[in-house]
Design a protein around this motif. Sequence first.
Motif, PDB file in Angstrom:
ATOM      1  N   LEU A  21      43.501  67.283  55.032  1.00 21.00           N
ATOM      2  CA  LEU A  21      44.954  67.142  54.922  1.00 21.00           C
ATOM      3  C   LEU A  21      45.420  66.877  53.494  1.00 21.00           C
ATOM      4  O   LEU A  21      46.588  66.578  53.260  1.00 21.00           O
ATOM      5  N   LYS A  62      49.595  64.478  58.259  1.00 20.86           N
ATOM      6  CA  LYS A  62      49.772  65.910  58.526  1.00 20.86           C
ATOM      7  C   LYS A  62      51.233  66.330  58.482  1.00 20.86           C
ATOM      8  O   LYS A  62      51.574  67.373  57.948  1.00 20.86           O
ATOM      9  N   ASN A  63      52.123  65.509  59.007  1.00 21.14           N
ATOM     10  CA  ASN A  63      53.485  65.957  59.260  1.00 21.14           C
ATOM     11  C   ASN A  63      54.523  65.531  58.228  1.00 21.14           C
ATOM     12  O   ASN A  63      55.545  66.191  58.077  1.00 21.14           O
ATOM     13  N   LEU A 119      44.704  70.132  65.044  1.00 22.99           N
ATOM     14  CA  LEU A 119      43.749  70.149  63.919  1.00 22.99           C
ATOM     15  C   LEU A 119      42.376  70.628  64.351  1.00 22.99           C
ATOM     16  O   LEU A 119      41.912  70.477  65.383  1.00 22.99           O
TER      17      LEU A 119
END
Length: 134
Positions: A30, A68-69, A134
Amino acid sequence: MRDRVEEALERHAKGYNCCQAVACVFAEELGYKEDTVFRLAEGFGAGMGGMQCTCGAVSGAVMVAGMKNSTGAGLPKSKGATYKLSKDVVESFRQKNDSVICSELKGIETRKVLRSCDGCIEDAVRIAEKVLGL
């Protein structure tokens, strides 16, 4: 590619806390340095600073949701979507294990262990993979 659960369990066996073990297996993928994630996750072990509150493995999976977001400080518009992902992670873990509280999972008061730390790490990694794609 090595299995993330195996990697997380190896880290835990080396002394990483549950949160570190979960979050660190996703770090480089990431775009984060593992040492940075390790440091950020350190206080979340043993149910947040050893207080046996929210399971460290669950906290690690929620950290992965943010890693991740999140759109970052320069463009803070991802908060609502990250909260939803985090809620999905937590609820998935709760449904699987009947709790997200470290002391309950370990059976501290009831003497009924719901899930071992290694089991919690395994579940948190698998749930993060599924919920976060993922």
